[in-house]
Design a protein around this motif. Structure first.
Motif, mmCIF file in Angstrom:
data_model
loop_
_atom_site.group_PDB
_atom_site.id
_atom_site.type_symbol
_atom_site.label_atom_id
_atom_site.label_comp_id
_atom_site.label_asym_id
_atom_site.label_seq_id
_atom_site.Cartn_x
_atom_site.Cartn_y
_atom_site.Cartn_z
ATOM 1 N N ILE B 93 0.852 -1.192 0.000
ATOM 2 C CA ILE B 93 0.000 0.000 0.000
ATOM 3 C C ILE B 93 0.884 1.237 0.000
ATOM 4 C CG2 ILE B 93 -1.868 1.222 1.175
ATOM 5 C CD1 ILE B 93 -2.437 -1.371 2.728
ATOM 6 N N GLN B 104 -2.660 11.476 5.671
ATOM 7 C CA GLN B 104 -2.069 10.696 4.592
ATOM 8 C C GLN B 104 -3.195 10.093 3.779
ATOM 9 O OE1 GLN B 104 0.893 7.777 5.511
ATOM 10 N NE2 GLN B 104 1.962 9.088 6.961
ATOM 11 N N PHE B 106 -4.316 7.237 1.255
ATOM 12 C CA PHE B 106 -3.851 5.910 0.886
ATOM 13 C C PHE B 106 -4.340 5.496 -0.497
ATOM 14 C CE2 PHE B 106 -1.721 4.082 4.527
ATOM 15 C CZ PHE B 106 -2.094 4.938 5.553
ATOM 16 N N GLY B 107 -3.469 4.790 -1.189
ATOM 17 C CA GLY B 107 -3.888 4.131 -2.405
ATOM 18 C C GLY B 107 -4.672 2.883 -2.055
ATOM 19 N N PRO B 108 -5.288 2.238 -3.047
ATOM 20 C CA PRO B 108 -6.128 1.069 -2.784
ATOM 21 C C PRO B 108 -5.337 -0.200 -2.522
ATOM 22 C CG PRO B 108 -6.093 1.562 -5.119
ATOM 23 C CD PRO B 108 -5.366 2.674 -4.446
#
Lengths: 109, 115
Positions: B93, B104, B106-108
Motif C-alpha cells: 500500500i 495521509q 492511501f492508495g487502494p
C-alpha cells in the motif's frame, strides 16, 4: 521504544455503542489518527486529534488525553458495515506515523 | 478529497522476476510518499519514505537493493520488487502526503503473489 497498544478484537451488537481504546508511548507527539480498514482494502481516514478532548464526526467520535497517552474511538448506532479493523496511529516528533496492530471489530445482528 | 491510485491492483509473478508497482496522486502534488506492506491479519508495516527528487529512507530490516523506490515527480512514485520470492507475497500500500498536514491519503493497495 515506541509502542501503541489496542485490543486485538472486539465484538458488539448492531445498533449498540462500542469504544476502542488506544494507549501509546512515542518519541514526541504530533497528533493521533484513527483509520478504518476493511479486509483486503487500504485504510481510510476517520479522525485526527492533536489537542486533548473529544472530536465528534457523525456516528464516530475520538477522544485524546495527551497526559495519559490515551485515546479512544467511539462508534455509535453500529451498523453491519462497521465490521472492520480500526487502526490507531501516532505521529511522532519526526512526523512519522507509528501504527498500532489494529482492533478487529465484529458486529453481530 | 485527494485521490491516490495504485497500479496494478493485483499481480502474480514467478519467483526470480521483478515487479513494478506505481503509486500516483491524481489531484494533488505529493512531496512525500510512503510505502507499506501488510501481511494477512497483521498491521501495516512502513517500508520506506520517499521525498520527491531524493533517495528514499528505508526502515530497519528493509533491503533497499531489493525494494527499489523511485519518486521522480510530484505525482508518481514506483516500488520495484526485484528478484521476487514467495515470501514477498503481500499487500503493498502506498500513501501520499501533500504538505506537512495531518492526513495521509492511501492508495487502494496492490496484492502481490509470487509463485
Amino acid at each position: 521504544g515506541q509502542n501503541i497498544d489496542q485490543p486485538t478484537e472486539m465484538t458488539a451488537t448492531e445498533g449498540a455503542i462500542v469504544q476502542i481504546n488506544c494507549t501509546y508511548q512515542t518519541s514526541g507527539f504530533n497528533g493521533l489518527f484513527w483509520y478504518q480498514q476493511h479486509a483486503g482494502e487500504a485504510p481510510t481516514f476517520l479522525s485526527y486529534n492533536v489537542l486533548d478532548g473529544l472530536e465528534e464526526k457523525g456516528r464516530f467520535s475520538s477522544f485524546l488525553s495527551r497526559s495519559k497517552g490515551y485515546s479512544y474511538l467511539l462508534l455509535k448506532e453500529l451498523q453491519m458495515k462497521d465490521s472492520a479493523s480500526y487502526l490507531c496511529a501516532v505521529r511522532d516528533s519526526n512526523y512519522q506515523l507509528i501504527w498500532g496492530a489494529g482492533t478487529k471489530l465484529i458486529i453481530k445482528p | 478529497g485527494a485521490v491516490v491510485s495504485q497500479h496494478p491492483s493485483w499481480v502474480i509473478c514467478k519467483s526470480g522476476t521483478s515487479v513494478k508497482i506505481e503509486c500516483r496522486s491524481l489531484d494533488f502534488q505529493a512531496t512525500t510518499m510512503f510505502w507499506y506492506r501488510q501481511f494477512p491479519k497483521q498491521s501495516l508495516m512502513l517500508m520506506a519514505t520517499s521525498n520527491e527528487g531524493s533517495k528514499a529512507t528505508y526502515e530497519q530490516g528493509v533491503e533497499k537493493d531489493k525494494f527499489l523506490i523511485n519518486h521522480a515527480s510530484l505525482t508518481l512514485s514506483t516500488l520495484t520488487v526485484t528478484s521476487a520470492h514467495p515470501e514477498d507475497s503481500s499487500f503493498y500500500i502506498c500513501s501520499a502526503r501533500a504538505t506537512v498536514d495531518y492526513e495521509q491519503y492511501f492508495g487502494p493497495g496492490t496484492r502481490l503473489t509470487v509463485t
